[in-house]
Scaffold this motif. Structure first.
Motif, PDB file in Angstrom:
ATOM      1  N   TYR A  55       0.803  -1.224   0.000  1.00  0.00           N
ATOM      2  CA  TYR A  55       0.000   0.000   0.000  1.00  0.00           C
ATOM      3  C   TYR A  55       0.836   1.274   0.000  1.00  0.00           C
ATOM      4  O   TYR A  55       0.267   2.356   0.061  1.00  0.00           O
ATOM      5  N   TRP A  92      -3.768   9.662   1.048  1.00  0.00           N
ATOM      6  CA  TRP A  92      -3.045   8.378   1.048  1.00  0.00           C
ATOM      7  C   TRP A  92      -1.901   8.407   2.052  1.00  0.00           C
ATOM      8  O   TRP A  92      -1.660   7.426   2.761  1.00  0.00           O
ATOM      9  N   TYR A 114      -3.051  -7.564   4.173  1.00  0.00           N
ATOM     10  CA  TYR A 114      -4.170  -6.682   4.542  1.00  0.00           C
ATOM     11  C   TYR A 114      -4.397  -6.733   6.058  1.00  0.00           C
ATOM     12  O   TYR A 114      -5.526  -6.826   6.538  1.00  0.00           O
ATOM     13  N   TYR A 118      -9.539  -2.808   9.294  1.00  0.00           N
ATOM     14  CA  TYR A 118     -10.378  -2.674   8.096  1.00  0.00           C
ATOM     15  C   TYR A 118     -10.922  -1.264   7.931  1.00  0.00           C
ATOM     16  O   TYR A 118     -11.089  -0.771   6.813  1.00  0.00           O
ATOM     17  N   ASN A 121      -9.659   1.378   5.464  1.00  0.00           N
ATOM     18  CA  ASN A 121     -10.023   1.349   4.054  1.00  0.00           C
ATOM     19  C   ASN A 121     -10.979   2.480   3.686  1.00  0.00           C
ATOM     20  O   ASN A 121     -11.029   2.891   2.524  1.00  0.00           O
ATOM     21  N   LEU A 124      -8.935   5.257   2.482  1.00  0.00           N
ATOM     22  CA  LEU A 124      -8.546   5.033   1.088  1.00  0.00           C
ATOM     23  C   LEU A 124      -9.696   5.347   0.141  1.00  0.00           C
ATOM     24  O   LEU A 124      -9.491   5.879  -0.957  1.00  0.00           O
ATOM     25  N   ALA A 125     -10.907   5.004   0.553  1.00  0.00           N
ATOM     26  CA  ALA A 125     -12.070   5.331  -0.277  1.00  0.00           C
ATOM     27  C   ALA A 125     -12.223   6.846  -0.419  1.00  0.00           C
ATOM     28  O   ALA A 125     -12.576   7.352  -1.494  1.00  0.00           O
ATOM     29  N   ALA A 159     -13.960   1.739  -7.926  1.00  0.00           N
ATOM     30  CA  ALA A 159     -12.880   1.354  -7.017  1.00  0.00           C
ATOM     31  C   ALA A 159     -13.196   1.569  -5.542  1.00  0.00           C
ATOM     32  O   ALA A 159     -12.978   0.653  -4.731  1.00  0.00           O
ATOM     33  N   PRO A 160     -13.696   2.746  -5.104  1.00  0.00           N
ATOM     34  CA  PRO A 160     -13.937   2.913  -3.655  1.00  0.00           C
ATOM     35  C   PRO A 160     -14.922   1.893  -3.089  1.00  0.00           C
ATOM     36  O   PRO A 160     -14.673   1.304  -2.029  1.00  0.00           O
ATOM     37  N   LEU A 163     -13.380  -1.614  -3.146  1.00  0.00           N
ATOM     38  CA  LEU A 163     -12.394  -1.761  -2.076  1.00  0.00           C
ATOM     39  C   LEU A 163     -13.060  -2.151  -0.771  1.00  0.00           C
ATOM     40  O   LEU A 163     -12.644  -3.103  -0.094  1.00  0.00           O
ATOM     41  N   MET A 167     -12.544  -6.032   0.675  1.00  0.00           N
ATOM     42  CA  MET A 167     -11.738  -6.123   1.893  1.00  0.00           C
ATOM     43  C   MET A 167     -12.580  -6.346   3.146  1.00  0.00           C
ATOM     44  O   MET A 167     -12.025  -6.385   4.247  1.00  0.00           O
TER      45      MET A 167
END
Length: 542
Positions: A55, A92, A114, A118, A121, A124-125, A159-160, A163, A167
């Motif tokens: 990451y 990020w 990972y 959690y 994440n 990241l979104a 993607a968001p 993800l 995950m």
């Protein structure tokens, strides 16, 4: 993108160097050099190392690819696009800081990958939202959207949400496939790299690039979607089913060969991207061979994670990311960096494979010797990053530059020392270790080091940023001394207080009126200063 990368590319290289350094320390612990520190425990360092590799710098550098390609096709990107992209990178970086801190504090899920919380994440979104905003602003420069742009937009929009779904610790397919040979997960991760390879060839080719032989990616995609549907609606795949999914990755070999032949690459890109493609194809063949049950048993003595994933990430994906900046690497560190880094990682993978085969029962030497060689090659890989330093140091070291360089190195290295070895160091010195004060001190030192770095990096604002570091140190140094005098902090309060006040007084005594920084730092102030000097000269009697 050039100015954007002037700031963010060195940060990514520093993150990559940090991930290698953490792996090197972990390898020393496997040799028996284990300090008395919970933070420096092998399980925590291993989690940080793997998470930074997965990451850290590599996905960040890859994520700039669409913008590099859009700039190549449409011209220089305007500041409004780079502003949104900067917010994405900032989010990020915040994720990486939280990930490292929480892992070092022991917040782990006990997973081989990972492993961080959690909930991170969601950060990241959020970064993905800024990325989407930047991408939508960038694609407006096209009168008609190319196919690769439409595909990139679709993937980025999904993607968001994807993800957070993939995950998810309860229902996420990624977590479920961590047990077993997970051939379908390997197929999916491998396929995810093909569009990136395509865009990399398109960016780096000096002539227009056209991808051919599409059937070799269409069939694996259909197979991967079928395995996903099976897992969602039917249940786990059998060993044979996962093996069949793994076989489909062999179709990537002729596809990448065709793309390689069709692209016209510079010498630097040929080296860096060539290492990536060679590693990817080797790992593809190795993964299918290791799926034979008898070989898996002989090599791994288990039915869990396939060991070739390390080579795929370290060489395949890692050098794919670096290939996008091949010319920047050639100018910044030279191709010796590429050869030394790639050679060290390849040698490390070789000795680790020999150690694994030996531990599985085939006597190929002393496993401890292989572990020692792994640490040696890790040190060589880490030393490759030193090649960046000579070309990045300014030729003329003024007093202001020396002040900021000393502050950056002192606080930057001090912050890293506190976060990774603070508990061990306090124990050796016989000081009481307060975890809360420990992290507050780390945050201050890391923040001050960042301001010094900005002062070094951006000459146009150097004087303002240098004043800021002195002012910050003046107040914080006084606070540390006050806490030490009140007995709230021990000797570390005296050390930090005197250290910060010493830096502050150094600036106010010797650098505050240093006019050597004005011509580079403040064009307006410089102009006023020059006009005032001219007026004085005119008024002087002749």
């Amino acid at each position: 993108m050039s100015k954007f990368l002037d700031f963010h590319f060195p940060l990514s290289i520093a993150i990559l160097a940090l991930s290698v350094a953490v792996g090197f320390v972990a390898s020393l612990e496997l040799l028996g050099y284990q300090p008395d520190s919970a933070i420096l425990s092998l399980t925590r360092l291993r989690a940080v190392h793997i998470s930074l590799m997965l990451y850290g710098a590599i996905p960040l550098l890859l994520s700039y690819l669409p913008f590099l390609l859009i700039e190549k096709e449409t011209g220089e990107l305007p500041p409004k696009i780079l502003h949104s992209l900067g917010l994405y990178a900032l989010s990020w970086y915040l994720f990486l800081i939280l990930m490292v801190l929480t892992l070092l504090l022991g917040d782990r899920r006990g997973l081989p990958f990972y492993d961080f919380d959690y909930r991170l994440n969601f950060l990241l979104a959020l970064a993905g939202v800024f990325y989407i905003a930047a991408l939508f602003k960038a694609v407006r420069r096209y009168e008609r959207l190319p196919l690769w742009v439409r595909v990139s937009l679709a993937v980025t929009l999904l993607a968001p949400a994807a993800l957070l779904l993939l995950m998810n610790p309860v229902n996420g397919p990624v977590t479920q496939t961590l047990q077993g040979p997970h051939g379908d997960n390997t197929l999916g991760m491998s396929f995810a790299l093909l569009p990136i390879y395509y865009l990399a060839f398109k960016l780096l080719s000096r002539t227009p690039f056209r991808a051919r032989w599409a059937i070799f990616w269409i069939v694996p995609l259909a197979g991967y979607l079928l395995t996903l549907l099976w897992r969602f609606f039917v249940g786990p795949l059998s060993y044979g089913g996962e093996w069949a999914a793994q076989w489909l990755t062999l179709l990537y070999i002729p596809l990448l060969w065709r793309w390689w032949r069709d692209a016209e690459l510079s010498r630097a890109a040929w080296w860096v991207l060539g290492i990536s493609v060679a590693a990817f194809l080797f790992v593809d063949l190795e993964g299918n061979i290791l799926f034979i049950p008898e070989l898996r048993w002989a090599f791994h003595r288990n039915d869990l994670v396939v060991g070739h994933a390390h080579l795929a990430m370290g060489l395949g994906v890692g050098f794919l990311a670096l290939s996008l900046y091949a010319e920047r690497i050639r100018r910044g560190a030279g191709m010796l960096f590429v050869r030394l880094f790639a050679g060290s990682l390849t040698a490390m993978a070789l000795v680790l494979s020999l150690a694994g085969i030996t531990e599985a029962g085939l006597n190929l030497g002393d496993p401890y010797l292989y572990w020692q060689l792994r640490s040696l090659f890790g040190a060589l890989a880490l030393s490759a990053f030193l090649l960046w330093l000579p070309r990045r140091l300014p030729r003329h070291l003024s007093a202001s530059l020396l002040y900021n360089l000393a502050g950056f190195l002192g606080d930057g290295l001090g912050a890293l020392g506190l976060i990774f070895a603070g508990q061990w160091l306090y124990g050796r010195l016989g000081w009481p270790f307060d975890l809360s004060a420990h992290w507050v001190i780390f945050a201050f030192m890391a923040g001050t080091a960042s301001v010094h770095f900005l002062a070094l990096r951006f000459g146009g604002s150097r004087d303002v940023l240098t004043r800021a570091t002195a002012s910050i140190r003046l107040f914080v140094g006084a606070a540390f001394l006050g806490l030490a005098l009140a007995g709230a902090l021990g000797i570390e309060g005296w050390i930090l207080g005197l250290y910060d006040l010493g830096f502050a007084y150094l600036y106010f005594l010797f650098l505050r009126n240093d006019k050597s920084v004005l011509p580079e730092s403040h064009p307006v102030e410089t102009k006023v200063f020059q006009e005032a000097e001219a007026i004085k000269t005119e008024r002087r009697p002749r």
